[in-house]
Design a protein around this motif. Structure first.
Motif, PDB file in Angstrom:
ATOM      1  N   ASP A 185      40.602  36.072  43.226  1.00 10.41           N
ATOM      2  CA  ASP A 185      41.812  36.855  42.960  1.00 10.41           C
ATOM      3  C   ASP A 185      41.532  38.361  42.923  1.00 10.41           C
ATOM      4  OD1 ASP A 185      42.923  34.388  42.603  1.00 10.41           O
ATOM      5  OD2 ASP A 185      43.791  34.814  40.635  1.00 10.41           O
ATOM      6  N   ASP A 186      42.605  39.119  43.044  1.00  9.14           N
ATOM      7  CA  ASP A 186      42.625  40.573  42.808  1.00  9.14           C
ATOM      8  C   ASP A 186      41.970  41.393  43.915  1.00  9.14           C
ATOM      9  OD1 ASP A 186      43.683  39.595  40.477  1.00  9.14           O
ATOM     10  OD2 ASP A 186      42.289  40.604  39.125  1.00  9.14           O
TER      11      ASP A 186
ATOM     12  N   HIS B 198      36.823  36.289  40.791  1.00  7.30           N
ATOM     13  CA  HIS B 198      37.394  37.574  41.213  1.00  7.30           C
ATOM     14  C   HIS B 198      36.408  38.304  42.124  1.00  7.30           C
ATOM     15  CE1 HIS B 198      39.698  36.420  37.675  1.00  7.30           C
ATOM     16  NE2 HIS B 198      40.686  37.147  38.173  1.00  7.30           N
TER      17      HIS B 198
ATOM     18  N   HIS C 160      49.070  37.311  45.811  1.00  2.00           N
ATOM     19  CA  HIS C 160      48.846  37.552  44.378  1.00  2.00           C
ATOM     20  C   HIS C 160      49.726  38.733  43.928  1.00  2.00           C
ATOM     21  CE1 HIS C 160      46.737  36.838  40.684  1.00  2.00           C
ATOM     22  NE2 HIS C 160      46.014  37.942  40.700  1.00  2.00           N
TER      23      HIS C 160
ATOM     24  N   HIS D 149      50.075  43.277  41.385  1.00  2.00           N
ATOM     25  CA  HIS D 149      49.556  42.475  40.271  1.00  2.00           C
ATOM     26  C   HIS D 149      50.508  42.481  39.075  1.00  2.00           C
ATOM     27  CE1 HIS D 149      46.531  40.688  37.522  1.00  2.00           C
ATOM     28  NE2 HIS D 149      46.052  40.195  38.649  1.00  2.00           N
TER      29      HIS D 149
HETATM   30 NI    NI Z   1      44.820  38.604  39.020  1.00  2.00          NI
END
Ligand code: NI
Length: 336
Positions: free
Chosen positions: A147-148, A288, A197, A201
């Motif tokens: 993620d991210d 991440h 995502h 965010h």
């Molecule tokens: Ni996230």
């Protein structure tokens, strides 16, 4: 004198008998060898290169594939047929050549290039039906998710995945794509799945339906412009979902069953330990790709999981083989 004549006669008779015997044995051997040769040719469907040395020294054994078998696509009449390493023709399904390559055959012909779903297995097919990647529905599998990103360590992680032909899912924030375009292009080109995502965010439960949809659309458009594909899965930031979010989102939402908390402890050993401890068949692992410690941990996580017999697959592959997904629903794992 008479005795001598008798002895000569006897000798001639003995010689005649011996010569006749030799001729008889020779003829018999030739007959046996011809019979063997024709039997041999018919069992092997004319695929064995016959020669006298081979026939007299090596009895035909279909269980031992050897250089005599020409496997792969072979000419037959005006078309071609697929012959596997045992010398058998494959008309449907997967065939293996003597050099270990797998091919997908459909109705006697090479399967179409791209993703093929056959008997709850996924086969990615290249030229001539050659299988470039296989995911088997009845074997254990794990989905690694990041993620991210895209971020500083994304490409380092992509390098590890590439080395092991492992696939993963990257849930990206649209706002970061401009800075790491190449990483996103690689994610797509190297067979990973790009998930949504949100653009910035945002915690979706705090937004209006209109803003939720805008957050998803912005990222979706950016990915489409860059890679020509739309995002098919959403990971809501923080995993935050409520009925409003479910109603607003027109794609499946993918949360996780293994939380490495890599963003919190920033320690490669702890990330690896959590994966080793908590990962099972059907797990979705959360990590991440902006964390250096995560890029470090992935170098051990990938061989560790493969060594334990897990296939490392995308969310798309796992959901296809484990019952599918519905828009607006939330998934935490795909246990068989
Ligand atoms: Ni996230």
């Amino acid at each position: 004198m008479r005795k001598l004549k008798t002895s000569v006669k006897s000798l001639i008779i003995i010689i005649l008998v011996i010569v006749t015997g030799i001729i008889a044995v020779a003829l018999r051997n030739k007959f046996v060898s011809d019979t063997k040769a024709s039997a041999h040719e018919s069992t092997s469907n004319n695929l064995v290169i016959t020669n006298d040395t081979y026939l007299t020294t090596a009895p035909y054994d279909p269980a031992v594939p050897s250089k005599e078998v020409r496997s792969g696509w072979q000419k037959k009449g005006s078309g071609k047929v697929f012959i596997d390493k045992e010398g058998k023709e494959v008309k449907e399904g997967v065939g293996e050549t003597s050099d270990g390559k797998l091919y997908l055959v459909k109705n006697g012909k090479p399967a179409d290039p791209g993703m093929n779903l056959v008997d709850n297995n996924i086969f990615y097919v290249g030229d001539d039906g050659e299988i470039t990647r296989a995911v088997y529905g009845d074997k254990p599998m794990v989905a690694l998710t990041f993620d991210d990103g895209p971020a500083k360590y994304t490409e380092e992680i992509l390098d590890v995945l590439k080395e092991y032909n492992a696939k993963a899912t990257f849930f990206i924030n649209g706002e970061d794509v401009e800075s790491y375009k190449n990483a996103v292009i690689r994610e797509h080109n190297e067979g990973h799945v790009i998930g949504n995502h949100t653009q910035n965010h945002k915690t979706l439960t705090k937004l209006s339906v209109k803003d939720i949809r805008e957050q998803l659309k912005q990222t979706d458009d950016i990915v489409y412009d860059l890679c020509g594909v739309k995002t098919k899965y959403l990971r809501p930031p923080g995993g935050a979902v409520d009925d409003k979010v479910k109603g607003a989102v027109n794609m499946p939402m993918i949360n996780w069953s293994v939380d490495t908390r890599d963003w919190d402890h920033d320690n490669a050993d702890k990330t690896l330990r959590e994966v080793k401890k908590s990962t099972n068949d059907g797990s979705i692992v959360l990590m991440h790709d902006r964390m250096k410690s995560t890029a470090q941990a992935v170098k051990d996580i990938v061989p560790e999981l493969l060594g334990r017999g897990f296939q490392l697959v995308t969310i798309e592959e796992m959901s296809l083989l484990r019952g599918g997904t519905e828009p607006g629903q939330v998934y935490f794992s795909f246990v068989p």
